[in-house]
Scaffold this motif. Structure first.
Motif, PDB file in Angstrom:
ATOM      1  N   LEU A 127      41.877  37.381  36.015  1.00  0.00           N
ATOM      2  CA  LEU A 127      40.794  37.564  36.971  1.00  0.00           C
ATOM      3  C   LEU A 127      40.197  36.195  37.266  1.00  0.00           C
ATOM      4  O   LEU A 127      40.083  35.353  36.367  1.00  0.00           O
ATOM      5  N   ALA A 128      39.819  35.968  38.511  1.00  0.00           N
ATOM      6  CA  ALA A 128      39.226  34.689  38.871  1.00  0.00           C
ATOM      7  C   ALA A 128      38.193  34.906  39.975  1.00  0.00           C
ATOM      8  O   ALA A 128      38.270  35.869  40.745  1.00  0.00           O
ATOM      9  N   LEU A 129      37.232  34.012  40.038  1.00  0.00           N
ATOM     10  CA  LEU A 129      36.191  34.051  41.061  1.00  0.00           C
ATOM     11  C   LEU A 129      35.727  32.624  41.290  1.00  0.00           C
ATOM     12  O   LEU A 129      35.223  31.972  40.376  1.00  0.00           O
ATOM     13  N   SER A 130      35.923  32.121  42.512  1.00  0.00           N
ATOM     14  CA  SER A 130      35.534  30.753  42.853  1.00  0.00           C
ATOM     15  C   SER A 130      34.777  30.770  44.170  1.00  0.00           C
ATOM     16  O   SER A 130      35.260  31.333  45.152  1.00  0.00           O
ATOM     17  N   ALA A 152      35.137  38.047  27.311  1.00  0.00           N
ATOM     18  CA  ALA A 152      36.221  38.955  27.683  1.00  0.00           C
ATOM     19  C   ALA A 152      36.012  40.329  27.074  1.00  0.00           C
ATOM     20  O   ALA A 152      35.529  40.472  25.946  1.00  0.00           O
ATOM     21  N   ASP A 153      36.383  41.337  27.844  1.00  0.00           N
ATOM     22  CA  ASP A 153      36.350  42.728  27.378  1.00  0.00           C
ATOM     23  C   ASP A 153      37.718  43.028  26.774  1.00  0.00           C
ATOM     24  O   ASP A 153      38.671  43.348  27.480  1.00  0.00           O
ATOM     25  N   GLY A 154      37.830  42.899  25.470  1.00  0.00           N
ATOM     26  CA  GLY A 154      39.125  43.028  24.812  1.00  0.00           C
ATOM     27  C   GLY A 154      39.715  41.649  24.588  1.00  0.00           C
ATOM     28  O   GLY A 154      39.041  40.715  24.175  1.00  0.00           O
ATOM     29  N   GLY A 155      41.010  41.474  24.892  1.00  0.00           N
ATOM     30  CA  GLY A 155      41.668  40.198  24.673  1.00  0.00           C
ATOM     31  C   GLY A 155      41.425  39.215  25.796  1.00  0.00           C
ATOM     32  O   GLY A 155      40.885  39.540  26.851  1.00  0.00           O
ATOM     33  N   GLY A 156      41.856  37.975  25.556  1.00  0.00           N
ATOM     34  CA  GLY A 156      41.780  36.954  26.584  1.00  0.00           C
ATOM     35  C   GLY A 156      40.531  36.102  26.515  1.00  0.00           C
ATOM     36  O   GLY A 156      39.626  36.344  25.717  1.00  0.00           O
ATOM     37  N   THR A 157      40.476  35.098  27.392  1.00  0.00           N
ATOM     38  CA  THR A 157      39.357  34.165  27.443  1.00  0.00           C
ATOM     39  C   THR A 157      39.034  33.797  28.882  1.00  0.00           C
ATOM     40  O   THR A 157      39.890  33.870  29.767  1.00  0.00           O
ATOM     41  N   PHE A 158      37.793  33.347  29.075  1.00  0.00           N
ATOM     42  CA  PHE A 158      37.359  32.821  30.367  1.00  0.00           C
ATOM     43  C   PHE A 158      37.122  31.319  30.250  1.00  0.00           C
ATOM     44  O   PHE A 158      36.549  30.842  29.261  1.00  0.00           O
ATOM     45  N   THR A 159      37.566  30.592  31.240  1.00  0.00           N
ATOM     46  CA  THR A 159      37.154  29.200  31.411  1.00  0.00           C
ATOM     47  C   THR A 159      36.319  29.128  32.680  1.00  0.00           C
ATOM     48  O   THR A 159      36.321  30.062  33.498  1.00  0.00           O
ATOM     49  N   GLY A 160      35.617  28.022  32.863  1.00  0.00           N
ATOM     50  CA  GLY A 160      34.803  27.921  34.060  1.00  0.00           C
ATOM     51  C   GLY A 160      34.178  26.560  34.237  1.00  0.00           C
ATOM     52  O   GLY A 160      34.086  25.765  33.296  1.00  0.00           O
ATOM     53  N   PHE A 168      35.377  30.493  37.912  1.00  0.00           N
ATOM     54  CA  PHE A 168      35.576  31.150  36.624  1.00  0.00           C
ATOM     55  C   PHE A 168      36.960  31.788  36.626  1.00  0.00           C
ATOM     56  O   PHE A 168      37.318  32.488  37.577  1.00  0.00           O
ATOM     57  N   ILE A 169      37.731  31.560  35.550  1.00  0.00           N
ATOM     58  CA  ILE A 169      39.094  32.095  35.482  1.00  0.00           C
ATOM     59  C   ILE A 169      39.314  32.723  34.114  1.00  0.00           C
ATOM     60  O   ILE A 169      39.113  32.077  33.078  1.00  0.00           O
ATOM     61  N   GLY A 170      39.749  33.985  34.114  1.00  0.00           N
ATOM     62  CA  GLY A 170      40.107  34.678  32.886  1.00  0.00           C
ATOM     63  C   GLY A 170      41.600  34.872  32.786  1.00  0.00           C
ATOM     64  O   GLY A 170      42.240  35.315  33.746  1.00  0.00           O
ATOM     65  N   ASN A 171      42.182  34.520  31.663  1.00  0.00           N
ATOM     66  CA  ASN A 171      43.614  34.707  31.410  1.00  0.00           C
ATOM     67  C   ASN A 171      43.813  35.486  30.123  1.00  0.00           C
ATOM     68  O   ASN A 171      42.965  35.451  29.218  1.00  0.00           O
ATOM     69  N   GLY A 172      44.948  36.191  30.038  1.00  0.00           N
ATOM     70  CA  GLY A 172      45.254  36.975  28.852  1.00  0.00           C
ATOM     71  C   GLY A 172      44.346  38.165  28.668  1.00  0.00           C
ATOM     72  O   GLY A 172      44.186  38.671  27.549  1.00  0.00           O
ATOM     73  N   LEU A 173      43.761  38.652  29.748  1.00  0.00           N
ATOM     74  CA  LEU A 173      42.782  39.731  29.675  1.00  0.00           C
ATOM     75  C   LEU A 173      43.453  41.083  29.456  1.00  0.00           C
ATOM     76  O   LEU A 173      44.628  41.271  29.771  1.00  0.00           O
ATOM     77  N   THR A 174      42.697  42.019  28.945  1.00  0.00           N
ATOM     78  CA  THR A 174      43.187  43.385  28.774  1.00  0.00           C
ATOM     79  C   THR A 174      43.258  44.058  30.142  1.00  0.00           C
ATOM     80  O   THR A 174      42.242  44.160  30.827  1.00  0.00           O
ATOM     81  N   PRO A 175      44.444  44.481  30.583  1.00  0.00           N
ATOM     82  CA  PRO A 175      44.564  45.083  31.916  1.00  0.00           C
ATOM     83  C   PRO A 175      43.614  46.261  32.098  1.00  0.00           C
ATOM     84  O   PRO A 175      43.532  47.146  31.252  1.00  0.00           O
ATOM     85  N   GLY A 176      42.904  46.235  33.216  1.00  0.00           N
ATOM     86  CA  GLY A 176      42.035  47.351  33.569  1.00  0.00           C
ATOM     87  C   GLY A 176      40.702  47.399  32.858  1.00  0.00           C
ATOM     88  O   GLY A 176      39.895  48.300  33.138  1.00  0.00           O
ATOM     89  N   ALA A 177      40.420  46.467  31.962  1.00  0.00           N
ATOM     90  CA  ALA A 177      39.139  46.485  31.242  1.00  0.00           C
ATOM     91  C   ALA A 177      38.005  46.206  32.216  1.00  0.00           C
ATOM     92  O   ALA A 177      37.918  45.126  32.803  1.00  0.00           O
ATOM     93  N   ALA A 178      37.114  47.173  32.389  1.00  0.00           N
ATOM     94  CA  ALA A 178      36.073  47.083  33.413  1.00  0.00           C
ATOM     95  C   ALA A 178      35.103  45.942  33.168  1.00  0.00           C
ATOM     96  O   ALA A 178      34.523  45.388  34.107  1.00  0.00           O
TER      97      ALA A 178
END
Length: 511
Positions: free
Chosen positions: A464-467, A106-114, A482-492
């Motif tokens: 953000l998610a991509l399946s 993750a770019d900043g906060g949050g995590t990805f699962t997949g 792949f699913i990201g939750n708690g991400l920093t809004p707008g982090a490229a």
């Protein structure tokens, strides 16, 4: 928390070209279907606007794609793939994990699962919290696609009718679930606007003339097919104000948009009345030459279509029930599902969910839609552990779906075991080319995935998610989520992380 405006809504920029991508698959899984899959995918990028999957018959010629949907100039030509090799070794889970772990950060906060699986065997090749419930954003539309295709069937169409009203001189516009109506003539080669109100109005005038009607015509609208609240209380008010969705009705113009070419910004808040007023205007124009006048006011009349009689019928017409004056039919469910997935259309997703509920014998409400989706997934043999649905488009933050659920759904769609689900293949956006992926996969780190990765996107402020699916360098078909939750809004870096992971799978030998 509101959805990032415009980030997961394709502006209709590639509908024509994308319609020809990934055409229906014929044959059985795995030999015929997967062989055809890879042969079609193993073409240079210049041909990626042709069908990605073809059956035994050669595809019809496809005109060149417009320049506005071509991949960015920075994307190099996509090389062809080796033919699918069913005997090739399945990638090693340890190698796939080693490739993906450093990318899904993750770019900043949050995590990805997949979760990544070999499509043929189902073997899990990567699992980082794949069974954990996550907010899925618009990846949820994959579940809605399965429910719609299974309950309604890919070839089903929805009818919008003009029927004789309960009293003489009344015409009832009856909504049958088509929310993609066009204001003009029916356009048979389109999904949006396949059924047109101008065509319906002209046919109605002809029927009225034949029935001997005269004088002023009053237009009623019966939009009672859907029930329950038109606006889901789980949706943030800011999302509604921004036009991410609108109150749901059983008929609408342009998926409840004022202009089909403008897919952002405010929407009509009473799509049924907006459509009825447009129908009345078209009826007024068509009826002028025939001596009809049409009252300015349009009245909402729930149940009027069923309660109507043959009062405006001519000699010889019966009086057992309403007389259908005219009818136009929508594009197929398959076409609508593909449009929903490609452009991530929230309104269309919610309508298809309610229609799936009605076909399943449930109320045409949000609760009916969520129940229908879960029931259809269970009937398809897909596990429901960790699944919680509060809408069927993915806009609500209360939805919970594990990555494993999406991976299995994509596997079911690509397998061809249930032929109805194959129709959803057309809807997966193609990296760098179509739908909500058309402007992605242009960086040095992701360009190798352009044209090869085919996946449904999901975007909320912190999600953000991509399946989707991809054929790796050795010819194995892989499915992933792949699913990201708690991400920093707008982090490229977060979208880039998803795209880099999918690109790594495309180039993977992973042994």
């Amino acid at each position: 928390m509101t959805k990032t405006i415009g980030t997961d809504q394709g502006p209709g920029r590639a509908r024509q070209a994308a319609r020809s991508l990934v055409s229906g698959v014929r044959g059985s899984w795995p030999l015929v279907f997967l062989s055809v899959l890879l042969v079609a995918l193993g073409v240079p990028a210049a041909l990626l606007v042709a069908p990605g999957f073809v059956g035994p018959e050669p595809p019809a010629p496809v005109p060149p794609a417009p320049a506005w949907h071509q991949p960015p100039a920075t994307v190099p030509p996509v090389q062809g793939l080796a033919p699918l090799n069913d005997s090739a070794a399945v990638p090693l889970a340890s190698s796939v994990t080693a490739q993906l772990e450093p990318l899904l950060q993750a770019d900043g906060g949050g995590t990805f699962t997949g979760l990544v699986q070999d499509a043929l065997t189902g073997e899990v090749l990567f699992d980082r919290g794949g069974s954990d419930s996550r907010v899925p954003a618009s990846n949820l539309k994959l579940l809605t696609a399965v429910a719609a295709l299974r309950s309604l069937g890919p070839e089903h169409r929805f009818s919008t009718r003009a029927v004789a009203g309960p009293a003489p001189g009344q015409v009832v516009l009856a909504g049958g679930g088509d929310v993609l109506l066009g204001s003009g003539e029916s356009s048979g080669d389109q999904v949006m606007g396949h059924a047109g109100l101008a065509t319906l109005a002209a046919q109605t005038v002809t029927a009225l003339q034949q029935g001997g009607a005269a004088g002023e015509i009053r237009v009623l609208v019966d939009d009672s097919l859907f029930s329950g609240p038109a606006l889901n209380p789980a949706w943030e008010s800011g999302d509604v104000a921004a036009g991410e969705v609108a109150p749901l009705y059983s008929l609408a113009l342009n998926s409840a948009r004022y202009d089909p070419a403008v897919t952002t910004g405010p929407r009509p808040q009473d799509a049924a009345m907006t459509a009825a007023e447009e129908f009345a205007a078209r009826l007024r124009t068509a009826g002028a030459a025939a001596g009809f006048t049409v009252a300015a006011a349009v009245e909402r009349a729930p149940g009027a279509a069923a309660a109507g009689t043959a009062a405006t019928a001519g000699p010889g017409e019966g009086s057992n029930g309403p007389r259908v004056l005219a009818e136009v039919q929508s594009a197929t469910v398959a076409g609508q599902v593909n449009l929903m997935l490609r452009d991530s259309d929230n309104y269309l997703a919610e309508a298809l969910g309610r229609l799936a509920a009605l076909a399943h014998g449930l109320p045409g409400s949000n609760d009916g839609a969520t129940a229908a989706v879960q029931s259809q997934l269970a009937d398809a043999g897909l596990a429901l552990g960790g699944l919680k649905l509060v809408d069927v488009c993915g806009l609500a933050m209360g939805n919970q779906v594990p990555a494993r659920q999406f991976s299995e759904v994509v596997r079911a769609i690509t397998s061809g075991t249930d032929t109805r689900l194959r129709a959803a293949l057309d809807g997966f956006p193609v990296a760098g080319l179509t739908g909500t992926l058309d402007a992605r996969y242009s960086s040095d780190a992701t360009a190798r995935g352009a044209g090869l990765v085919r996946a449904k996107t999901g975007t909320l402020n912190t999600v953000l998610a991509l399946s989707g699916y991809v054929v790796d360098a050795d010819g194995r078909l892989l499915v992933f989520s792949f699913i990201g939750n708690g991400l920093t809004p707008g982090a490229a870096g977060n979208k880039e992380a998803l795209d880099r992971a999918a690109t790594a799978l495309a180039g993977c030998g992973c042994r």
